[in-house]
Design a protein around this motif. Structure first.
Motif, PDB file in Angstrom:
ATOM      1  N   ARG A 174       0.774  -1.213  -0.038  1.00 19.98           N
ATOM      2  CA  ARG A 174       0.031   0.109   0.108  1.00 19.98           C
ATOM      3  C   ARG A 174       1.001   1.180   0.175  1.00 19.98           C
ATOM      4  O   ARG A 174       2.230   1.370   0.471  1.00 19.98           O
ATOM      5  N   GLU A 175       0.278   2.300  -0.412  1.00 26.18           N
ATOM      6  CA  GLU A 175       1.033   3.627  -0.597  1.00 26.18           C
ATOM      7  C   GLU A 175       1.440   4.186   0.899  1.00 26.18           C
ATOM      8  O   GLU A 175       2.587   4.653   1.010  1.00 26.18           O
ATOM      9  N   ARG A 176       0.289   4.061   1.700  1.00 25.21           N
ATOM     10  CA  ARG A 176       0.704   4.550   3.018  1.00 25.21           C
ATOM     11  C   ARG A 176       0.209   3.297   4.124  1.00 25.21           C
ATOM     12  O   ARG A 176      -0.376   2.575   3.885  1.00 25.21           O
ATOM     13  N   GLU A 177       0.831   3.486   5.126  1.00 22.13           N
ATOM     14  CA  GLU A 177       0.844   2.328   6.209  1.00 22.13           C
ATOM     15  C   GLU A 177       0.014   3.155   7.568  1.00 22.13           C
ATOM     16  O   GLU A 177       0.794   4.092   8.107  1.00 22.13           O
ATOM     17  N   LEU A 178      -0.959   2.434   7.992  1.00 25.93           N
ATOM     18  CA  LEU A 178      -1.537   3.029   9.306  1.00 25.93           C
ATOM     19  C   LEU A 178      -0.704   1.999  10.404  1.00 25.93           C
ATOM     20  O   LEU A 178      -0.760   0.640  10.281  1.00 25.93           O
ATOM     21  N   ILE A 179      -0.348   2.500  11.333  1.00 24.72           N
ATOM     22  CA  ILE A 179       0.049   1.946  12.468  1.00 24.72           C
ATOM     23  C   ILE A 179      -0.960   1.843  13.673  1.00 24.72           C
ATOM     24  O   ILE A 179      -1.134   2.958  14.303  1.00 24.72           O
ATOM     25  N   VAL A 180      -1.473   0.651  14.326  1.00 30.19           N
ATOM     26  CA  VAL A 180      -2.077   0.504  15.454  1.00 30.19           C
ATOM     27  C   VAL A 180      -1.096   0.448  16.608  1.00 30.19           C
ATOM     28  O   VAL A 180      -0.239  -0.391  16.216  1.00 30.19           O
ATOM     29  N   LEU A 181      -1.641   0.640  17.755  1.00 33.66           N
ATOM     30  CA  LEU A 181      -0.921   0.146  18.946  1.00 33.66           C
ATOM     31  C   LEU A 181      -1.651  -1.117  19.662  1.00 33.66           C
ATOM     32  O   LEU A 181      -2.965  -0.978  19.662  1.00 33.66           O
ATOM     33  N   ARG A 182      -0.875  -1.746  20.142  1.00 34.15           N
ATOM     34  CA  ARG A 182      -1.271  -3.078  21.279  1.00 34.15           C
ATOM     35  C   ARG A 182      -0.513  -3.064  22.443  1.00 34.15           C
ATOM     36  O   ARG A 182       0.519  -2.380  22.387  1.00 34.15           O
ATOM     37  N   TRP A 183      -1.312  -3.136  23.387  1.00 37.91           N
ATOM     38  CA  TRP A 183      -0.623  -3.151  24.742  1.00 37.91           C
ATOM     39  C   TRP A 183      -0.387  -4.410  25.426  1.00 37.91           C
ATOM     40  O   TRP A 183      -1.081  -5.436  25.113  1.00 37.91           O
ATOM     41  N   GLN A 184       0.825  -4.646  25.455  1.00 36.92           N
ATOM     42  CA  GLN A 184       1.401  -5.919  25.940  1.00 36.92           C
ATOM     43  C   GLN A 184       2.400  -5.921  27.228  1.00 36.92           C
ATOM     44  O   GLN A 184       2.989  -4.665  27.261  1.00 36.92           O
ATOM     45  N   TYR A 185       2.099  -6.780  28.139  1.00 38.46           N
ATOM     46  CA  TYR A 185       2.641  -6.750  29.612  1.00 38.46           C
ATOM     47  C   TYR A 185       3.139  -8.286  29.823  1.00 38.46           C
ATOM     48  O   TYR A 185       2.582  -9.184  29.221  1.00 38.46           O
ATOM     49  N   SER A 186       3.993  -8.209  30.673  1.00 38.76           N
ATOM     50  CA  SER A 186       4.076  -9.678  31.447  1.00 38.76           C
ATOM     51  C   SER A 186       3.025 -10.055  32.287  1.00 38.76           C
ATOM     52  O   SER A 186       2.211  -9.363  32.460  1.00 38.76           O
ATOM     53  N   PRO A 187       2.860 -11.311  32.481  1.00 32.73           N
ATOM     54  CA  PRO A 187       1.855 -11.960  33.358  1.00 32.73           C
ATOM     55  C   PRO A 187       1.809 -11.101  34.694  1.00 32.73           C
ATOM     56  O   PRO A 187       0.869 -10.747  35.130  1.00 32.73           O
ATOM     57  N   PRO A 188       2.953 -10.975  35.242  1.00 31.67           N
ATOM     58  CA  PRO A 188       3.026 -10.382  36.643  1.00 31.67           C
ATOM     59  C   PRO A 188       2.407  -8.936  36.490  1.00 31.67           C
ATOM     60  O   PRO A 188       1.483  -8.519  37.361  1.00 31.67           O
ATOM     61  N   THR A 189       2.888  -8.493  35.323  1.00 32.96           N
ATOM     62  CA  THR A 189       2.232  -6.731  35.264  1.00 32.96           C
ATOM     63  C   THR A 189       0.809  -6.841  35.083  1.00 32.96           C
ATOM     64  O   THR A 189       0.114  -5.995  35.501  1.00 32.96           O
ATOM     65  N   TRP A 190       0.133  -7.678  34.296  1.00 30.47           N
ATOM     66  CA  TRP A 190      -0.955  -7.996  33.872  1.00 30.47           C
ATOM     67  C   TRP A 190      -1.951  -8.051  35.265  1.00 30.47           C
ATOM     68  O   TRP A 190      -2.951  -7.460  35.536  1.00 30.47           O
ATOM     69  N   ALA A 191      -1.502  -8.880  36.089  1.00 31.50           N
ATOM     70  CA  ALA A 191      -1.997  -9.181  37.234  1.00 31.50           C
ATOM     71  C   ALA A 191      -2.085  -7.962  38.220  1.00 31.50           C
ATOM     72  O   ALA A 191      -3.040  -7.822  38.783  1.00 31.50           O
ATOM     73  N   ASP A 192      -1.069  -7.340  38.220  1.00 35.33           N
ATOM     74  CA  ASP A 192      -1.213  -5.976  39.016  1.00 35.33           C
ATOM     75  C   ASP A 192      -1.955  -4.993  38.723  1.00 35.33           C
ATOM     76  O   ASP A 192      -2.725  -4.262  39.216  1.00 35.33           O
ATOM     77  N   ILE A 193      -2.211  -4.822  37.200  1.00 36.56           N
ATOM     78  CA  ILE A 193      -2.959  -3.808  36.555  1.00 36.56           C
ATOM     79  C   ILE A 193      -4.468  -4.393  36.893  1.00 36.56           C
ATOM     80  O   ILE A 193      -5.405  -3.400  37.262  1.00 36.56           O
ATOM     81  N   LEU A 194      -4.703  -5.533  36.932  1.00 36.69           N
ATOM     82  CA  LEU A 194      -6.234  -5.902  37.029  1.00 36.69           C
ATOM     83  C   LEU A 194      -6.638  -5.772  38.504  1.00 36.69           C
ATOM     84  O   LEU A 194      -7.614  -5.413  38.871  1.00 36.69           O
ATOM     85  N   LYS A 195      -5.437  -6.130  39.292  1.00 39.74           N
ATOM     86  CA  LYS A 195      -6.100  -6.034  40.821  1.00 39.74           C
ATOM     87  C   LYS A 195      -6.221  -4.421  41.001  1.00 39.74           C
ATOM     88  O   LYS A 195      -6.898  -4.187  41.934  1.00 39.74           O
ATOM     89  N   ARG A 196      -5.386  -3.491  40.393  1.00 36.55           N
ATOM     90  CA  ARG A 196      -5.618  -2.020  40.774  1.00 36.55           C
ATOM     91  C   ARG A 196      -7.021  -1.954  40.335  1.00 36.55           C
ATOM     92  O   ARG A 196      -7.577  -0.845  40.611  1.00 36.55           O
ATOM     93  N   HIS A 197      -7.746  -2.417  39.431  1.00 34.53           N
ATOM     94  CA  HIS A 197      -8.968  -2.110  38.880  1.00 34.53           C
ATOM     95  C   HIS A 197     -10.110  -3.153  39.675  1.00 34.53           C
ATOM     96  O   HIS A 197     -11.301  -3.171  39.217  1.00 34.53           O
ATOM     97  N   GLY A 198      -9.605  -3.884  40.821  1.00 32.68           N
ATOM     98  CA  GLY A 198     -10.758  -4.300  41.549  1.00 32.68           C
ATOM     99  C   GLY A 198     -10.900  -5.828  41.055  1.00 32.68           C
ATOM    100  O   GLY A 198     -11.940  -6.467  41.692  1.00 32.68           O
ATOM    101  N   PHE A 199     -10.268  -6.527  40.349  1.00 35.67           N
ATOM    102  CA  PHE A 199     -10.238  -7.907  39.800  1.00 35.67           C
ATOM    103  C   PHE A 199      -9.638  -8.786  40.948  1.00 35.67           C
ATOM    104  O   PHE A 199      -8.511  -8.469  41.309  1.00 35.67           O
ATOM    105  N   THR A 200     -10.049  -9.973  40.975  1.00 36.92           N
ATOM    106  CA  THR A 200      -9.426 -10.952  42.001  1.00 36.92           C
ATOM    107  C   THR A 200      -9.410 -12.126  41.136  1.00 36.92           C
ATOM    108  O   THR A 200      -9.685 -12.400  39.931  1.00 36.92           O
ATOM    109  N   ASP A 201      -8.877 -13.314  41.827  1.00 36.33           N
ATOM    110  CA  ASP A 201      -8.918 -14.602  41.352  1.00 36.33           C
ATOM    111  C   ASP A 201      -8.037 -14.670  40.012  1.00 36.33           C
ATOM    112  O   ASP A 201      -8.453 -15.274  39.004  1.00 36.33           O
ATOM    113  N   ILE A 202      -7.004 -13.918  40.117  1.00 31.82           N
ATOM    114  CA  ILE A 202      -6.553 -13.510  38.610  1.00 31.82           C
ATOM    115  C   ILE A 202      -5.546 -14.835  38.014  1.00 31.82           C
ATOM    116  O   ILE A 202      -4.679 -15.395  39.122  1.00 31.82           O
ATOM    117  N   ASP A 203      -5.555 -15.146  37.004  1.00 28.88           N
ATOM    118  CA  ASP A 203      -4.788 -16.302  36.287  1.00 28.88           C
ATOM    119  C   ASP A 203      -4.109 -15.714  35.156  1.00 28.88           C
ATOM    120  O   ASP A 203      -4.822 -15.435  34.154  1.00 28.88           O
TER     121      ASP A 203
END
Length: 224
Positions: A174-203
């Motif tokens: 294509r003549e132009r390219e659109l770049i989109v963002l994706r959010w990626q974290y390690s499993p422990p970081t995902w667990a911390d983010i989820l806890k911060r937003h009130g989630f529990t029993d995190i796997d």
């Protein structure tokens, strides 16, 4: 030379199964897959047993997972940013009861709907492409007490975390390219983010790729 998409919605309009020539065949929807490798990893049971009565699929694309759940008796709403994907899913699964597809931005849908869900899930979908600090509070508001959030996407690689640019291989030439963002974290970081937003029993874990394949799958499950 064809032009590349200029908005995220247009980007996903070009996403599979629009690659190549001719119309794509409808997926079978006989299994629920969380990974990019058929038959690898858990199935719908990752959402819990028994299956939820009502589920929200964020970024269903072809809609195969949503159709599978609906065939098991789950009432499923699939919300996708791409009008092309929604139109195709509606055509493919029009004979499937308990299933609807909505053309909407996931954040806008979650902020405006009053519906309550027993499970919200995303298979390589919106949970990968929206800032979790924006998305997770909205999901939490729409989950029934004890409801499940589950999502999957490619494992983080190269030690790069947070929002990362992604280019579409199917957009080459294509003549132009659109770049989109994706959010990626390690499993422990995902667990911390989820806890911060009130989630529990995190796997949160990485499921290694099957032999001979390069990229594993990040799997996350939590309750509200």
């Amino acid at each position: 030379m064809p032009l590349a998409p200029q908005t995220p919605a247009e980007y996903w309009d070009t996403y599979k199964p629009n690659r190549g020539d001719g119309p794509a065949a409808r997926p079978q929807a006989t299994v629920f897959e969380w990974t990019q490798y058929p038959g690898h990893g858990p199935g719908a049971e990752f959402l819990g047993a028994p299956l939820p009565q009502r589920a929200l699929d964020l970024g269903p694309a072809e809609g195969a997972e949503a159709a599978y759940l609906a065939r098991q008796g789950v009432h499923v709403t699939g919300v996708d940013l791409s009008a092309v994907q929604v139109a195709r899913a509606c055509t493919w699964w029009q004979d499937t009861a308990r299933l609807e597809f909505v053309h909407a931005d996931a954040v806008e849908y979650l902020a405006s709907t009053t519906a309550e869900f027993d499970a919200v899930y995303s298979v390589w979908g919106a949970c990968w492409f929206i800032d979790p600090d924006l998305l997770l509070p909205l999901i939490a508001r729409r989950l029934a007490p004890g409801g499940v959030l589950a999502f999957s996407h490619a494992e983080p690689t190269g030690g790069a975390y947070g929002p990362q640019p992604m280019r579409g291989k199917w957009l080459e030439g294509r003549e132009r390219e659109l770049i989109v963002l994706r959010w990626q974290y390690s499993p422990p970081t995902w667990a911390d983010i989820l806890k911060r937003h009130g989630f529990t029993d995190i796997d949160a874990r990485v499921l290694p790729a099957p032999d001979g394949q390069p990229v594993g799958t990040l799997l996350v499950r939590a309750t509200q």
